[in-house]
Enzyme design. Structure first.
Site, PDB file in Angstrom:
ATOM      1  CG  HIS A  61      99.784 -61.054  26.788  1.00  0.00           C
ATOM      2  ND1 HIS A  61     100.945 -61.235  27.490  1.00  0.00           N
ATOM      3  CD2 HIS A  61      98.818 -60.888  27.716  1.00  0.00           C
ATOM      4  CE1 HIS A  61     100.695 -61.190  28.783  1.00  0.00           C
ATOM      5  NE2 HIS A  61      99.405 -60.978  28.942  1.00  0.00           N
ATOM      6  CD  GLU A  64      94.411 -61.095  28.071  1.00  0.00           C
ATOM      7  OE1 GLU A  64      94.193 -60.522  29.163  1.00  0.00           O
ATOM      8  OE2 GLU A  64      95.355 -61.902  27.903  1.00  0.00           O
ATOM      9  CG  HIS A  65      96.697 -56.803  29.170  1.00  0.00           C
ATOM     10  ND1 HIS A  65      97.166 -56.463  30.415  1.00  0.00           N
ATOM     11  CD2 HIS A  65      97.022 -58.106  28.999  1.00  0.00           C
ATOM     12  CE1 HIS A  65      97.750 -57.505  30.976  1.00  0.00           C
ATOM     13  NE2 HIS A  65      97.686 -58.522  30.123  1.00  0.00           N
ATOM     14  CD  GLU A 137      96.717 -52.147  29.928  1.00  0.00           C
ATOM     15  OE1 GLU A 137      97.051 -53.285  30.313  1.00  0.00           O
ATOM     16  OE2 GLU A 137      96.372 -51.239  30.702  1.00  0.00           O
ATOM     17  CD  GLU A 160     101.225 -60.917  32.049  1.00  0.00           C
ATOM     18  OE1 GLU A 160     100.735 -62.061  32.019  1.00  0.00           O
ATOM     19  OE2 GLU A 160     100.656 -59.931  31.539  1.00  0.00           O
TER      20      GLU A 160
END
Length: 966
Positions: A61, A64-65, A137, A160
């Site tokens: 994840h 990915e950012h 991130e 998040e």
């Protein structure tokens, strides 16, 4: 020739998609390419890597950012944001799944499409991946005033996932999957758990990219109307730089349990929160297509329709407030099925299981009702053939369907070519085979690989999580021998965030020019007929043999005190039955003869500044079933049955549970709606029928229905009569000319049947929800909003101001709220009708700093020295929103809404011209109005109690603080 570098494995027609698919292998490194060509102007590209996690650190994840934060060819801090600024993209994002990471883009403009692909390919294969990017991130230790005692953990993904683990629905979904797959990658959270994210090191982060982001481990997808030769040329530029390697990324199969297992988890809650429970079954591999399709239809039979067996029995039991669970999950290697109830008392858990098990046993013993099977197959087939992907490009959804088998080294067209296996299912059923009953027996009744997941509310957990985070920080700090390293890293990180990109590097990001943009506003073909029974709008658009039919009822025909009933009446039409059919029988008819009937509301100001509010009943059906659709509509309007107390209570409970489940995952929408209620009549009406006021109304109405349904029934009947018998009606039809002609006579007959000569208009009296407000929820993150009514300043809307607000969102708000603030997102919205300007943050660790950012926006604009190139990109980005790609039904609905607000082609062209002619002066002049947010703005905060207290202690005035869950 470039084509010589690619081996064509096969080329096939996909009749179901009216497309030609070619499957290539890049000879040098084994990269696989699925290239689909058709007439779709909304072209899609995606590159996907198989990325099975080995833990819950969220490395996939975070990566990915991070790969979108600068690359070798495009060494700027945010190429992704630069693309958002100046692209006509119809989709631009990246997504992390339990076993894969995908990078898709889409655009209708071919030049723009290839620009997007180039930036994305360089991002995934040649990312910068500096330590500062990882800190931003992923996670890092933030220290205020050089005091280690004030240390905190900050990071976009970290915050998040704190938000995700504040939402019981998100937690339940994750735990239901993980408990079924303890020995595979699906037993971890690929998004990351806050406890484990801080265990991820920068070195492991970089190694994960080196291991999995290689052409040998990639699946590359194209869709749409463009040159296949050009597709291959773009790929070759990047793929030729890599030799083939062995990538160990195979997804193993989960061994089957010998007995069912039970698990208990907790979620942060308030006093009145209730438990959730799901029952979860591991099924077969996705690639077994006949079983796959059978299980998809079985999902309709069990839970997808109001008449579905499990849904009906669970809801009617009264043991819970609504269904929960993901249903059938078919996007991973082994499918699973998950269902249960939310809002269940712990002492009733066993009763829920008994209802499910008894229902399944009864199905196997006595078979599914034939009408239910017909309804389920029709609904499933309609959805397959329509391929209505809403706001998403069709090619994107096709890509994910292909990956559901392709990712596991199976034929990528398996799930796309559904015609033969579906016909075989229908043929076998016609011959008397008990297909679905046998699936129930094998995969549910006789399946020992089952888990029960109980999610229990724990009021103390919110405080415990604060303590856990502090221990997390202490643990991280204890591993650092020299604390100077933390300060050094933080200093470099702050310098990185403040550092401006070089102008020559920004110019490397490709973007189309204004000359590539259409100057003329696009128009939906519309013919208007003013009849004695209402206005009729016709939209001659090719819809693949489908009629889309909308009926808009003016909510001003309803007395203000009944506004809260609007959505309930919309549901009651199709979910409470009629005098002729109970709700189960009616649902079977609807599902068998149509593509569905549902409702939505539309509330706005119009071009003259007056409020407009409509309840829209939306329906669709195949051309041959048009008479059946109008028979159904006539029955539900002429012969409604509203006096079923138990059924109405079920609808109320479901509505309440749905709104409560939205509070944390969709908190930005809740805050935005609440802000609107404080600033404008149309916003207030919208909040009454879909916001927090509606939730409070539902709680009150549940108690009232339980104790005095007779009076509630009177309200329902009066609301129904006012709305459906005394309203100004607009009919909206979308389809080919042949379909419109066939439907026209039915519309005329239907309109005369439901038309009433009495038309009542009630004046809405604005009841302002005054003052700044903080709404406490048991969340680890916040949603911070502030808005202002620009009408009070004499503001006049210009299209160029849309350019300014879009620029602000992609620069100032992005940098301050997300990049530096650590929130997952930030938004700014200017409503051109109400003239309301609002700011809202999403999954935000801050409150005070976020409000300061909003207040300083005008100062930022006043100091801004924006270049012509930046303005041009902002204009292009704004036009991409105006020209957003829409499927036929959405085009028809858009035209209806434009008609309601009185926005004709001339007005839209004026706005477009103002957008295209935006200048520096527009940025400066708008700053004056943005500046009113500081002193005249209204605040709404939804979030953590401690952060709200911090805001008050900092001097922010909040007149009303209350806990919505108590």
């Amino acid at each position: 020739m470039v084509k010589d570098k690619f081996q064509l494995i096969w080329k096939r027609e996909i009749k179901e998609l009216n497309s030609i698919a070619s499957f290539y292998r890049y000879k040098k490194n084994g990269a696989e390419i699925l290239s689909i060509q058709n007439d779709d102007e909304n072209k899609v590209f995606g590159i996907t890597f198989r990325t099975p996690p080995k833990d819950s650190t969220g490395v996939a994840h975070i990566l990915e950012h991070s790969v979108l934060c600068g690359s070798k060819k495009y060494p700027v801090k945010e190429p992704f944001v630069e693309l958002l600024k100046g692209s006509m993209q119809t989709f631009l994002n990246a997504l992390t799944f339990p076993d894969k990471t995908s990078y898709p883009v889409a655009s209708q403009n071919e030049k723009d499409f290839y620009n997007l692909i180039d930036v994305y390919l360089d991002a995934v294969f040649n990312p910068l991946l500096t330590k500062e990017i990882f800190m931003q991130e992923g996670w890092h230790i933030e220290i205020d005033d050089d005091d280690l005692n004030k240390a905190k953990i900050v990071g976009v993904v970290y915050n998040e996932m704190k938000g995700a683990y504040s939402s019981p629905d998100s937690m339940l979904m994750e735990y239901s999957q993980q408990t079924l797959f303890p020995l595979t990658c699906y037993g971890f959270d690929s998004g990351g758990h806050p406890d484990e994210i801080v265990q991820l090191t920068y070195e492991d982060f970089v190694e994960f990219h080196r291991t999995y982001y290689h052409p040998s481990n990639s699946r590359i997808f194209f869709w749409g109307k463009d040159s296949e030769q050009k597709r291959l040329e773009i790929l070759d530029e990047y793929l030729r730089n890599f030799d083939e390697i062995e990538v160990s990324s195979t997804i193993p199969m989960q061994n089957k349990f010998t007995r069912p297992k039970e698990f208990e988890f907790y979620y942060p809650a308030s006093e009145n929160s209730k438990p959730f429970i799901t029952f979860n079954w591991l099924l077969e591999e996705t690639s077994l297509l006949y079983i796959n399709l059978g299980l998809q239809i079985l999902e309709y039979l069990l839970i997808n329709m109001d008449s579905s067996v499990l849904k009906k029995n669970l809801i009617e039991s009264g043991l819970g407030e609504g269904l929960c669970g993901v249903g059938l999950e078919q996007d991973i290697r082994q499918m699973f099925f998950s269902t249960g109830l939310k809002g269940v008392k712990e002492e009733n858990f066993q009763k829920v299981w008994k209802i499910i098990n008894n229902s399944l046993e009864d199905i196997y013993k006595n078979n599914f009702d034939k009408k239910l099977v017909d309804a389920a197959i029709n609904s499933f087939e309609f959805d397959l053939r329509e391929l209505n992907t809403g706001n998403y490009p069709r090619g994107l959804i096709v890509m994910f369907r292909a990956l559901s088998t392709w990712l596991y080294d199976e034929d990528p067209l398996l799930t796309l070519c559904f015609e033969k296996p579906l016909n075989l299912i229908k043929q076998n059923i016609a011959e008397g085979e008990r297909i679905f009953e046998e699936l129930v027996a094998k995969y549910f009744l006789n399946n020992q690989h089952r888990t029960t997941v109980k999610l229990i509310p724990k009021k103390e957990l919110a405080k415990e999580l604060v303590i856990q985070e502090q221990k997390r920080i202490e643990k991280v700090l204890s591993k650092v021998k020299d604390k100077k390293i933390i300060y050094q890293d933080l200093k470099k990180f702050k310098e990185y965030q403040k550092k401006q990109d070089k102008e020559e590097d920004i110019k490397k990001i490709p973007h189309i020019k204004l000359k590539d943009i259409d100057r003329e506003e696009k128009e939906v073909p519309t013919t208007i007929s003013n009849t004695e029974y209402g206005d009729v709008l016709y939209h001659d658009i090719e819809t693949n043999n489908i009629l889309y039919f909308d009926i808009a009822f003016d909510l001003k025909s309803v007395p203000q005190k009944y506004l809260g009933y609007a959505n309930l009446i919309g549901r009651a039409l199709t979910e409470m039955g009629t005098i002729k059919h109970d709700y189960v029988s009616l649902d079977k008819i609807i599902q068998a003869k149509t593509g569905g009937i549902h409702h939505e509301t539309f509330i706005s100001r119009n071009v003259t500044g007056n409020n407009v509010s409509y309840l829209i009943i939306r329906s669709k059906t195949l051309k041959d079933n048009i008479p059946d659709l109008f028979d159904i509509l006539t029955e539900i309007f002429q012969y409604p049955s509203l006096n079923n107390k138990e059924r109405f209570l079920q609808i109320l409970m479901q509505e309440k549970a749905k709104l409560e489940s939205m509070l944390i995952p969709a908190g930005h929408m809740v805050v935005s709606t609440r802000l609107g209620a404080k600033l404008d009549l149309s916003g207030w009406i919208n909040e009454q029928i879909g916001g927090i006021s509606y939730l409070l109304f539902l709680r009150y109405l549940i108690e009232r229905t339980q104790n005095n349904f007779e009076d509630v029934l009177k309200d329902l009947e009066e609301t129904f009569d006012c709305l459906y018998k005394s309203s100004t009606i607009i009919f909206n039809l979308t389809g080919s000319s042949e379909i419109l002609t066939k439907a026209d006579s039915h519309v005329s007959a239907f309109g005369r049947e439901i038309n009433s000569p009495k038309k009542y208009i009630h004046k809405m009296i604005y009841q302002n929800v005054k003052g700044n407000e903080a709404i406490v929820v048991p969340a680890q993150v916040n949603y911070v909003g502030k808005g202002v009514d620009l009408k009070e300043t004499g503001y006049e809307f210009k299209g160029s101001h849309l350019v300014v607000t879009r620029y602000l969102r992609n620069t100032y708000i992005w940098d301050k709220i997300r990049v530096q603030g650590g929130a997952y997102g930030g938004f700014i919205n200017l409503d051109r009708f109400s003239k309301i300007l609002s700011f809202v943050s999403y999954r935000d660790p801050n409150c005070v700093n976020t409000l300061r950012v909003y207040d300083d926006t005008a100062n930022y604009l006043n100091k801004l020295d924006i270049t012509d190139t930046e303005i041009e990109k902002a204009i292009i980005g704004t036009i991409s929103v105006i020209d957003a790609y829409k499927l036929p039904d959405a085009k028809g609905l858009q035209a209806l809404m434009r008609y309601i607000v009185g926005e004709d082609q001339k007005i839209r062209q004026k706005i477009r011209d103002e957008v295209l002619s935006c200048t520096k002066e527009d940025f400066r002049s708008f700053a004056e109005f943005v500046g009113t947010i500081k002193d005249k703005g209204v605040i709404v905060i939804l979030g953590d109690e401690n952060k709200i207290k911090e805001a008050v202690e900092s001097g922010i005035t909040i007149q009303n603080i209350w806990n919505i869950m108590e």
